[in-house]
Design a protein around this motif. Sequence first.
Motif, short mmCIF file in Angstrom:
data_model
loop_
_atom_site.label_atom_id
_atom_site.label_comp_id
_atom_site.label_asym_id
_atom_site.label_seq_id
_atom_site.Cartn_x
_atom_site.Cartn_y
_atom_site.Cartn_z
N ILE A 28 0.84 -19.97 4.58
CA ILE A 28 0.95 -19.72 3.14
C ILE A 28 2.38 -19.31 2.80
CG2 ILE A 28 -1.47 -19.02 3.00
CD1 ILE A 28 -0.58 -16.14 2.86
N SER A 29 2.72 -19.43 1.53
CA SER A 29 4.09 -19.13 1.09
C SER A 29 4.34 -17.63 1.10
CB SER A 29 4.31 -19.68 -0.32
OG SER A 29 3.47 -19.01 -1.26
N ASP A 30 5.62 -17.27 1.00
CA ASP A 30 5.98 -15.85 0.98
C ASP A 30 5.36 -15.15 -0.23
OD1 ASP A 30 7.45 -16.27 3.24
OD2 ASP A 30 9.38 -16.44 2.20
N GLU A 31 5.35 -15.83 -1.36
CA GLU A 31 4.81 -15.23 -2.57
C GLU A 31 3.30 -15.01 -2.44
OE1 GLU A 31 4.93 -13.39 -6.16
OE2 GLU A 31 6.62 -14.10 -4.95
N GLU A 32 2.60 -15.98 -1.91
CA GLU A 32 1.16 -15.85 -1.72
C GLU A 32 0.84 -14.76 -0.70
OE1 GLU A 32 -0.55 -20.36 -2.54
OE2 GLU A 32 0.32 -19.87 -0.56
N PHE A 33 1.66 -14.66 0.33
CA PHE A 33 1.45 -13.64 1.36
C PHE A 33 1.64 -12.23 0.77
CE2 PHE A 33 3.05 -11.49 5.38
CZ PHE A 33 1.78 -11.37 5.92
N LYS A 34 2.67 -12.08 -0.04
CA LYS A 34 2.92 -10.79 -0.68
C LYS A 34 1.79 -10.44 -1.64
CE LYS A 34 6.29 -8.31 -3.51
NZ LYS A 34 7.60 -8.38 -4.21
N THR A 35 1.34 -11.42 -2.40
CA THR A 35 0.25 -11.20 -3.36
C THR A 35 -1.03 -10.79 -2.65
OG1 THR A 35 1.19 -12.82 -4.90
CG2 THR A 35 -1.13 -12.26 -5.18
N LEU A 36 -1.30 -11.41 -1.51
CA LEU A 36 -2.49 -11.09 -0.73
C LEU A 36 -2.48 -9.62 -0.30
CD1 LEU A 36 -5.01 -11.72 1.03
CD2 LEU A 36 -3.41 -12.48 2.82
N LYS A 37 -1.38 -9.17 0.29
CA LYS A 37 -1.30 -7.80 0.77
C LYS A 37 -1.34 -6.81 -0.40
CE LYS A 37 2.45 -8.57 3.18
NZ LYS A 37 3.61 -8.36 4.09
N SER A 92 -3.66 4.63 6.44
CA SER A 92 -3.85 3.73 7.59
C SER A 92 -4.25 2.34 7.13
CB SER A 92 -4.93 4.31 8.52
OG SER A 92 -4.52 5.54 9.06
N TRP A 93 -5.08 2.27 6.09
CA TRP A 93 -5.50 0.97 5.56
C TRP A 93 -4.30 0.18 5.04
CZ3 TRP A 93 -9.23 -2.53 5.25
CH2 TRP A 93 -9.21 -3.47 4.21
N ALA A 94 -3.48 0.83 4.22
CA ALA A 94 -2.31 0.14 3.67
C ALA A 94 -1.35 -0.28 4.78
CB ALA A 94 -1.60 1.04 2.66
N ARG A 95 -1.13 0.59 5.73
CA ARG A 95 -0.22 0.27 6.84
C ARG A 95 -0.75 -0.91 7.66
NH1 ARG A 95 -0.62 4.71 9.07
NH2 ARG A 95 0.94 5.75 7.78
N SER A 96 -2.05 -0.93 7.89
CA SER A 96 -2.64 -2.00 8.68
C SER A 96 -2.61 -3.32 7.93
CB SER A 96 -4.09 -1.64 9.05
OG SER A 96 -4.14 -0.48 9.84
N ILE A 129 -11.44 -5.87 13.83
CA ILE A 129 -12.28 -4.71 14.15
C ILE A 129 -11.65 -3.43 13.62
CG2 ILE A 129 -13.19 -3.31 16.04
CD1 ILE A 129 -13.55 -5.89 17.64
N GLU A 130 -10.34 -3.28 13.79
CA GLU A 130 -9.66 -2.09 13.33
C GLU A 130 -9.75 -1.93 11.81
OE1 GLU A 130 -7.99 0.47 15.04
OE2 GLU A 130 -9.17 -0.41 16.67
N LEU A 131 -9.49 -3.02 11.09
CA LEU A 131 -9.56 -2.96 9.63
C LEU A 131 -11.00 -2.75 9.15
CD1 LEU A 131 -7.01 -5.79 8.76
CD2 LEU A 131 -6.83 -3.39 8.08
N ASN A 132 -11.94 -3.41 9.80
CA ASN A 132 -13.34 -3.24 9.41
C ASN A 132 -13.81 -1.81 9.70
OD1 ASN A 132 -15.92 -4.53 8.52
ND2 ASN A 132 -16.57 -3.87 10.54
N HIS A 133 -13.28 -1.22 10.76
CA HIS A 133 -13.63 0.17 11.07
C HIS A 133 -13.16 1.11 9.96
CE1 HIS A 133 -14.53 3.72 13.41
NE2 HIS A 133 -13.29 4.14 13.30
N LEU A 134 -12.00 0.82 9.37
CA LEU A 134 -11.52 1.63 8.25
C LEU A 134 -12.45 1.48 7.05
CD1 LEU A 134 -7.66 1.07 8.47
CD2 LEU A 134 -8.90 3.21 8.86
N GLU A 146 4.31 2.84 -2.94
CA GLU A 146 5.62 2.84 -2.29
C GLU A 146 5.61 1.97 -1.03
OE1 GLU A 146 7.25 7.30 -3.56
OE2 GLU A 146 6.32 6.98 -1.60
N MET A 147 4.48 1.95 -0.33
CA MET A 147 4.39 1.16 0.90
C MET A 147 4.45 -0.35 0.62
SD MET A 147 1.50 3.40 2.93
CE MET A 147 1.55 2.44 4.46
N ILE A 148 3.95 -0.77 -0.55
CA ILE A 148 4.00 -2.21 -0.87
C ILE A 148 5.21 -2.54 -1.74
CG2 ILE A 148 1.51 -2.50 -0.67
CD1 ILE A 148 1.31 -2.40 -3.70
N GLY A 149 6.08 -1.56 -1.99
CA GLY A 149 7.30 -1.80 -2.74
C GLY A 149 7.08 -2.03 -4.22
#
Length: 303
Positions: free
Chosen positions: A101-110, A87-91, A181-186, A283-286
Motif C-alpha cells: 500500500i502507499s505511504d499515505e494509505e499506510f499512515k491513514t491506517l495507523k 502500548s496499543w499505539a506503540r504496537s 497475538i500481541e495486539l489481540n491480547h491488548l 503525539e505518537m502519530i504526529g
Amino acid sequence: MLIVHNIRLSRILRNTWQVDLIMIVSCTGAYLTRAFLIKHHFEIPAIIPAVLGTAIAFFIGFNNNQAYDRWWEARKIWGALVNDSRSWARSVITYISQNEISDEEFKTLKNRMVRRHIGFLYALKAKLRGAVDENYQQYMEEADLKEINQHSNVHNAILTLQSRELQQLNKDGMIDGFRFIELNHLLIRFSDEMGKAERIKNTVFPTTYNYFTKVFIWLFIVSLTLVVSHEAGLWSIFIGWLVGFVFVSTQINGMSLIDPFENNSSSVPLNQITRTIEINLLEMIGAEKIPAPVKPINDEYIL
C-alpha cells in the motif's frame, strides 16, 4: 480527585452545613426534653451512648473501607488503561508492515486505529459517568459511526471494529502471527478493564449500611446530649454537635468515594486521565492539533 494536602474550611462547611443544622436542632430538642420533661423522673444511663458510639465506629469503619476499595480498584483500572493504551499505539505504529500500500494509505491506517482507540476511551468515560459525551465521534470515521450507532454499548462496538480490522491485517499479511497475538491480547485487556469498570458502576453499594449508620449517629447524638446535659447544661448542645460532627464528617468522607466514576471532586479524574492518553497517542502519530491538559478547578481538585 483532590490535589491539595489541606482541605479548606469553606469546603467542609459546604458539605456538612445541612447535617450540622439537623444535629444542632436534635441536640437542642434533646436538651429541652431532659430539662422540662424527664429531669425529675429518671436519668439516662451513660452506657447507652457508649454502646452506640462503639457500634457506629464499626459501621463507619466498614463503610469507609468498602468505599475506598471501590475507589482504589477504579483508579487501578484506569491506570492500566493508560499503560495499555500507550502500548496499543506503540504496537500499531511499529508492528504493522506497509507491504504494497502507499505511504499515505499506510499512515491513514495507523492513524485510524490509534484515533479509534481514543474514541473508545471517550465513549467508555461517558458511559461510566452517565453523561452524553460525543467527543468520541471526532475520532471515528463516518462508516464506523454508522455501524456503532446501531449498538447500545458504543465502546464495546468500537473494540469489535478494532478486532475486525486487526483480523483483516493478519489476513493481508501486514502483521505476522506473533504480532497479531500481541495486539489481540491488548484488545482482550481493554475488554477486561472495560468490564471491571462497568461492574463497579453497576454494583450498587448496599443502602442499608448507609441508612442504619445515619440512624445510629442520630440516636447517639441525642442520647449523648441527654446524658451530658446533667453536668454541662446548655453546653451539652455544643458537645453533642461536636462529637456528632466527628462521626458525620467521617461518614460523609467515606460515602463520597462510593461511586468513583461520578463527576465530583472525590471521584477518579476521568477527564484528566482520558485527556492525558489522548495527548500521548496523538503525539505518537504526529497529529498537528494536540489538546491542552485538563486544568485543576480552583487549584483544589481535578475532574
